[in-house]
Design a protein around this motif. Structure first.
Motif, short mmCIF file in Angstrom:
data_model
loop_
_atom_site.label_atom_id
_atom_site.label_comp_id
_atom_site.label_asym_id
_atom_site.label_seq_id
_atom_site.Cartn_x
_atom_site.Cartn_y
_atom_site.Cartn_z
N ILE A 182 0.87 -1.18 0.00
CA ILE A 182 0.00 0.00 0.00
C ILE A 182 0.90 1.22 0.00
CG2 ILE A 182 -1.77 1.30 1.24
CD1 ILE A 182 -2.74 -1.29 2.46
N ILE A 183 0.66 2.16 -0.91
CA ILE A 183 1.48 3.36 -1.04
C ILE A 183 0.58 4.60 -1.05
CG2 ILE A 183 3.13 4.62 -2.48
CD1 ILE A 183 4.05 1.95 -3.59
N LEU A 184 0.90 5.55 -0.19
CA LEU A 184 0.22 6.85 -0.17
C LEU A 184 1.18 7.87 -0.77
CD1 LEU A 184 -2.24 8.56 0.75
CD2 LEU A 184 -1.04 8.93 2.93
N GLY A 185 0.87 8.36 -1.96
CA GLY A 185 1.79 9.23 -2.68
C GLY A 185 1.16 10.50 -3.17
N ASP A 186 1.91 11.23 -4.01
CA ASP A 186 1.47 12.51 -4.57
C ASP A 186 1.01 13.46 -3.47
OD1 ASP A 186 1.97 11.65 -7.18
OD2 ASP A 186 -0.03 10.78 -7.37
N LYS A 187 1.84 13.56 -2.41
CA LYS A 187 1.54 14.43 -1.27
C LYS A 187 0.19 14.09 -0.63
CE LYS A 187 4.30 18.34 -2.91
NZ LYS A 187 4.31 19.80 -3.21
N GLY A 188 -0.12 12.81 -0.58
CA GLY A 188 -1.35 12.36 0.06
C GLY A 188 -2.56 12.33 -0.84
N ASP A 189 -2.37 12.62 -2.14
CA ASP A 189 -3.51 12.67 -3.06
C ASP A 189 -3.83 11.32 -3.68
OD1 ASP A 189 -5.55 14.08 -4.55
OD2 ASP A 189 -4.27 13.83 -6.32
N THR A 190 -2.88 10.39 -3.68
CA THR A 190 -3.08 9.11 -4.34
C THR A 190 -2.82 7.96 -3.36
OG1 THR A 190 -2.36 10.01 -6.46
CG2 THR A 190 -2.37 7.62 -6.24
N LEU A 191 -3.74 7.02 -3.32
CA LEU A 191 -3.59 5.81 -2.51
C LEU A 191 -3.62 4.62 -3.46
CD1 LEU A 191 -3.39 4.61 0.35
CD2 LEU A 191 -5.89 4.40 0.32
N LYS A 192 -2.57 3.82 -3.41
CA LYS A 192 -2.45 2.68 -4.32
C LYS A 192 -2.22 1.40 -3.53
CE LYS A 192 -0.09 3.17 -8.08
NZ LYS A 192 1.06 3.34 -9.02
N ALA A 193 -3.02 0.39 -3.80
CA ALA A 193 -2.86 -0.93 -3.18
C ALA A 193 -2.67 -1.95 -4.30
CB ALA A 193 -4.06 -1.29 -2.33
N SER A 194 -1.71 -2.86 -4.13
CA SER A 194 -1.43 -3.84 -5.18
C SER A 194 -1.06 -5.18 -4.56
CB SER A 194 -0.30 -3.35 -6.09
OG SER A 194 0.88 -3.10 -5.35
N TYR A 195 -1.28 -6.23 -5.35
CA TYR A 195 -0.99 -7.59 -4.89
C TYR A 195 -0.59 -8.44 -6.08
CZ TYR A 195 -1.62 -12.28 -2.97
OH TYR A 195 -1.43 -13.59 -2.58
N ILE A 196 0.45 -9.23 -5.91
CA ILE A 196 0.90 -10.16 -6.95
C ILE A 196 1.08 -11.53 -6.32
CG2 ILE A 196 3.32 -9.54 -6.60
CD1 ILE A 196 3.79 -10.12 -9.57
N HIS A 197 0.68 -12.55 -7.08
CA HIS A 197 0.83 -13.93 -6.60
C HIS A 197 1.43 -14.77 -7.73
CE1 HIS A 197 -0.18 -17.14 -3.70
NE2 HIS A 197 -0.20 -17.91 -4.79
N HIS A 198 2.58 -15.38 -7.45
CA HIS A 198 3.24 -16.25 -8.43
C HIS A 198 2.66 -17.66 -8.32
CE1 HIS A 198 6.22 -13.20 -9.45
NE2 HIS A 198 6.32 -12.95 -8.15
N LEU A 199 2.43 -18.25 -9.48
CA LEU A 199 1.75 -19.54 -9.52
C LEU A 199 2.66 -20.70 -9.89
CD1 LEU A 199 -1.47 -18.29 -11.31
CD2 LEU A 199 -1.12 -18.60 -8.86
N ASP A 200 3.95 -20.43 -10.13
CA ASP A 200 4.88 -21.50 -10.43
C ASP A 200 6.24 -21.15 -9.83
OD1 ASP A 200 5.65 -19.45 -12.05
OD2 ASP A 200 5.83 -20.65 -13.87
N GLU A 201 7.12 -22.13 -9.77
CA GLU A 201 8.43 -21.94 -9.14
C GLU A 201 9.31 -20.99 -9.94
OE1 GLU A 201 10.26 -25.67 -8.42
OE2 GLU A 201 8.78 -26.33 -6.92
N SER A 202 9.16 -20.97 -11.25
CA SER A 202 9.98 -20.09 -12.08
C SER A 202 9.51 -18.64 -12.03
CB SER A 202 9.96 -20.57 -13.53
OG SER A 202 8.66 -20.46 -14.09
#
Length: 276
Positions: free
Chosen positions: A173-193
């Motif tokens: 979770i990142i709060l940026g642009d002097k508090g104007d933008t809130l970004k949440a992200s998630y990544i999940h890898h499905l294989d060993e490579s």
């Protein structure tokens, strides 16, 4: 220097890379080789719209110093010097471009087992200073960054972020642009490579009362071929096909279209990177 929480810029980097890397809108051709003396040479030609550009770069490592020089078709010379362990647990990066004498920058990074500190100074007539700090472990990281302009005494930026990382996933979770933008992200890898993965990102822009939700993923068709796709709630669809034609040499084809405006011409990108 790799056992601590990492740099602030690493927070949210994995989901961002999957949603942005290799999504091209230009045509690019590059050839890389390594000389007998250990100098890595790369020649690149790029065509975007009606404009064609090119550059030649050389990278050489001597002991704990990395030299990176690039000359482009506009006769601009970009140089970066990276000193590792000049002082224990630090990395010092000096960069400048010629003939622009106001492009100099000095970046110092300090790595600790439970914290990372960075300071960057723009070497111009009106210098700016950027600071960032993270604390935690490779699994859990919390950090912040800020930019300061001494001549005006004002903060040019401030950002805060938090990240939770596991071997097969990462959330931030990142709060940026002097508090104007809130970004949440998630990544999940499905294989060993880690070539097959799913990613989601939601961005809230408070000043515009706007939300952008993007989902995407990558899939390894085989050991040589990867496909990627992404779609956001505004109808922008992107796709990438990347194939390793010979070891370490890649051809990448990408496209992007507006599903809400199919009368618009889709964008296409093509890249060929050869490493003989």
């Amino acid at each position: 220097m790799n056992t601590g929480p990492g740099l602030f810029s690493d927070i949210g980097k994995k989901p961002k890379d999957l949603l942005t890397r290799d999504y091209l809108s230009d045509h690019k051709f590059s050839v890389s080789t390594i000389s007998a003396t250990g100098v890595a040479l790369t020649s690149t030609a790029t065509k975007k719209g009606g404009l064609s550009t090119g550059d030649v770069g050389a990278v050489y490592k001597y002991n704990n110093i990395l030299f990176d020089v690039k000359v482009d078709t506009e006769s601009k010379i970009a140089t970066t010097l990276t000193f590792t362990e000049l002082v224990p647990s630090t990395k010092t990066i000096a960069s400048f471009k010629l003939p622009d004498f106001n492009s100099g920058k000095l970046d110092i990074q300090y790595f600790h087992s439970h914290a990372t500190l960075t300071s960057a100074v723009a070497l111009t007539k009106t210098p700016t200073v950027d600071f960032s700090a993270t604390v935690g472990t490779p699994t859990f990281v919390i950090g912040a960054e800020a930019g300061y302009e001494p001549s005006s005494g004002r903060l040019t930026k401030y950002t805060a972020g938090i990240s939770v990382n596991k071997p097969d996933s990462s959330a931030s979770i990142i709060l940026g642009d002097k508090g104007d933008t809130l970004k949440a992200s998630y990544i999940h890898h499905l294989d060993e490579s880690k070539k097959t993965a799913a990613v989601g990102e939601i961005t809230r822009r408070f000043s515009l009362n706007e939300n952008t939700f993007t989902v995407g993923g990558s899939y390894a068709v085989d050991s040589l071929t990867v496909v990627k796709a992404k779609l956001n709630n505004h109808g922008k669809l992107g796709a990438v096909l990347q194939h390793e034609i010979i070891p370490k040499s890649l051809v990448t084809v990408s496209s992007e279209l507006e599903t809400n405006a199919l009368d618009k011409t889709p964008k296409f990108g093509l890249a060929l990177a050869l490493k003989p």
